[in-house]
Design an enzyme around this catalytic site. Structure first.
Site, PDB file in Angstrom:
ATOM      1  N   HIS A   1      -9.199   3.236  19.436  1.00  0.00           N
ATOM      2  CA  HIS A   1      -8.377   2.237  20.115  1.00  0.00           C
ATOM      3  C   HIS A   1      -9.027   1.753  21.414  1.00  0.00           C
ATOM      4  O   HIS A   1      -8.969   0.560  21.737  1.00  0.00           O
ATOM      5  CB  HIS A   1      -6.983   2.806  20.393  1.00  0.00           C
ATOM      6  CG  HIS A   1      -6.156   2.958  19.156  1.00  0.00           C
ATOM      7  ND1 HIS A   1      -5.452   4.099  18.859  1.00  0.00           N
ATOM      8  CD2 HIS A   1      -5.933   2.114  18.123  1.00  0.00           C
ATOM      9  CE1 HIS A   1      -4.834   3.948  17.708  1.00  0.00           C
ATOM     10  NE2 HIS A   1      -5.102   2.756  17.234  1.00  0.00           N
TER      11      HIS A   1
ATOM     12  N   ASP B   1      -0.366   0.449  13.767  1.00  0.00           N
ATOM     13  CA  ASP B   1       0.030   1.672  14.476  1.00  0.00           C
ATOM     14  C   ASP B   1       0.293   1.420  15.949  1.00  0.00           C
ATOM     15  O   ASP B   1       0.816   2.294  16.650  1.00  0.00           O
ATOM     16  CB  ASP B   1      -1.011   2.778  14.289  1.00  0.00           C
ATOM     17  CG  ASP B   1      -2.385   2.404  14.843  1.00  0.00           C
ATOM     18  OD1 ASP B   1      -2.490   2.088  16.035  1.00  0.00           O
ATOM     19  OD2 ASP B   1      -3.363   2.454  14.072  1.00  0.00           O
TER      20      ASP B   1
ATOM     21  N   ASP C   1      -8.174  -5.402  13.826  1.00  0.00           N
ATOM     22  CA  ASP C   1      -7.992  -3.954  13.676  1.00  0.00           C
ATOM     23  C   ASP C   1      -7.453  -3.720  12.272  1.00  0.00           C
ATOM     24  O   ASP C   1      -6.266  -3.526  12.059  1.00  0.00           O
ATOM     25  CB  ASP C   1      -7.008  -3.457  14.747  1.00  0.00           C
ATOM     26  CG  ASP C   1      -6.726  -1.969  14.632  1.00  0.00           C
ATOM     27  OD1 ASP C   1      -7.339  -1.304  13.775  1.00  0.00           O
ATOM     28  OD2 ASP C   1      -5.870  -1.467  15.392  1.00  0.00           O
TER      29      ASP C   1
ATOM     30  N   GLN D   1       0.838  -1.197   0.000  1.00  0.00           N
ATOM     31  CA  GLN D   1       0.000   0.000   0.000  1.00  0.00           C
ATOM     32  C   GLN D   1       0.873   1.246   0.000  1.00  0.00           C
ATOM     33  O   GLN D   1       2.098   1.162   0.116  1.00  0.00           O
ATOM     34  CB  GLN D   1      -0.897  -0.009   1.245  1.00  0.00           C
ATOM     35  CG  GLN D   1      -0.128  -0.164   2.542  1.00  0.00           C
ATOM     36  CD  GLN D   1      -0.922  -0.836   3.637  1.00  0.00           C
ATOM     37  OE1 GLN D   1      -2.121  -1.051   3.533  1.00  0.00           O
ATOM     38  NE2 GLN D   1      -0.248  -1.184   4.715  1.00  0.00           N
TER      39      GLN D   1
ATOM     40  N   ASP E   1     -10.033  -0.802   5.611  1.00  0.00           N
ATOM     41  CA  ASP E   1     -11.295  -1.112   4.942  1.00  0.00           C
ATOM     42  C   ASP E   1     -11.179  -2.439   4.182  1.00  0.00           C
ATOM     43  O   ASP E   1     -10.073  -2.873   3.840  1.00  0.00           O
ATOM     44  CB  ASP E   1     -11.659   0.008   3.965  1.00  0.00           C
ATOM     45  CG  ASP E   1     -11.913   1.339   4.688  1.00  0.00           C
ATOM     46  OD1 ASP E   1     -12.219   1.299   5.886  1.00  0.00           O
ATOM     47  OD2 ASP E   1     -11.789   2.391   4.042  1.00  0.00           O
TER      48      ASP E   1
END
Length: 283
Positions: free
Chosen positions: A64, A88, A158, A33, A161
């Site tokens: 979160h 992240d 987590d 990506q 899309d």
């Protein structure tokens, strides 16, 4: 004086959201990506993946906290946690606030997400050095398929899309792997997009979870200003017959760590779906 903005156009909802930025700090194309980091005037730093907002300094705590604490307080004794995605590291940080967690493995396919988070969002990576944490850079679909049966208490998906690398995380085959890996009473939670813009996706996710063997389900909406429509959700599924609405409310009320959004009352309230959502999920 002209201003510079990062704007995300969201075709499914016919809307856009923009952030005034001072500078683009970094951009790179990985094998998976394109990741960009911006410095904004009001929202701190922004992480953008393939043109879609992922994280801001200012409001990431909403996401979160809500993808972690309802699931962990729903489980009777969460000791073994798997995070699929979450590069992240903010989700990992929230998981490890729970002292009863003995091991948390984060399986992120793109190591560059984590390395850029360590550089630009160090506060989210504060638990990366915890002895209970394990960072793996691998395919989460394969990882769950290879998990030993009954070896996990909570699975947290987590993900980005449901396109590109995350597309395979939203179907019955993946949920069957999660179901098999979870011990009895185990909990699966997955980010489930916007109740306003993605109702068909939420319905399809829930149907696939039930097809995979999960019983009780709950979709919990919460505010998320940086995402399309400003309203997001996570969906919980439990392995076993216990009610998903039942959680360790006294423990949540007495949590020994500080949160900025989640508390026992917020958890209880999030279980009450607004009418349009309740009708859609019942249908």
């Amino acid at each position: 004086m002209s201003e510079t903005w990062f704007t995300e156009h969201h075709a499914p909802s016919g809307s856009s959201i923009g952030f005034r930025v001072r500078a683009k700090l970094h951009e790179e194309k990985t094998p998976f990506q394109t990741i960009a980091i911006y410095d904004s005037t009001d929202w701190g730093k922004l992480m953008v993946i393939d043109g879609c907002m992922m994280v801001t300094t200012r409001d990431n705590f909403l996401y979160h906290e809500m993808i972690v604490h309802p699931a962990l307080y729903t489980h009777a004794a969460p000791k073994r946690v798997v995070i699929i995605g979450g590069g992240d590291c903010g989700t990992l940080r929230e998981v490890l606030r729970h002292a009863e967690v003995e091991h948390a493995v984060q399986v992120e396919i793109d190591e560059r997400v984590t390395r850029l988070a360590e550089e630009h969002f160090p506060e989210l990576c504060a638990a990366n050095g915890d002895t209970r944490a394990e960072l793996r850079f691998d395919d989460g679909i394969r990882y769950m398929a290879e998990c030993a049966p009954g070896s996990v208490d909570v699975v947290i998906v987590d993900s980005t899309d449901p396109v590109g690398p995350a597309e395979g995380l939203f179907n019955a085959a993946f949920y069957r792997s999660c179901f098999r890996a979870l011990a009895d009473g185990g909990v699966l939670v997955q980010q489930s997009e916007s109740p306003l813009a993605h109702l068909p996706l939420i319905q399809a996710m829930r149907a696939a979870m039930q097809q995979a063997g999960f019983g009780p389900l709950a979709t919990l909406p919460f505010p998320q200003p940086c995402y399309p429509t400003g309203w997001w959700s996570c969906t919980l599924a439990r392995k076993g017959a216990a009610a998903i609405e039942s959680f360790r409310e006294a423990d949540a009320a007495a949590k020994p760590f500080v949160t900025r959004y989640y508390n026992a009352g917020v958890h209880r309230a999030a279980l009450i779906a607004p009418e349009f959502l309740r009708e859609a999920l019942r249908a």
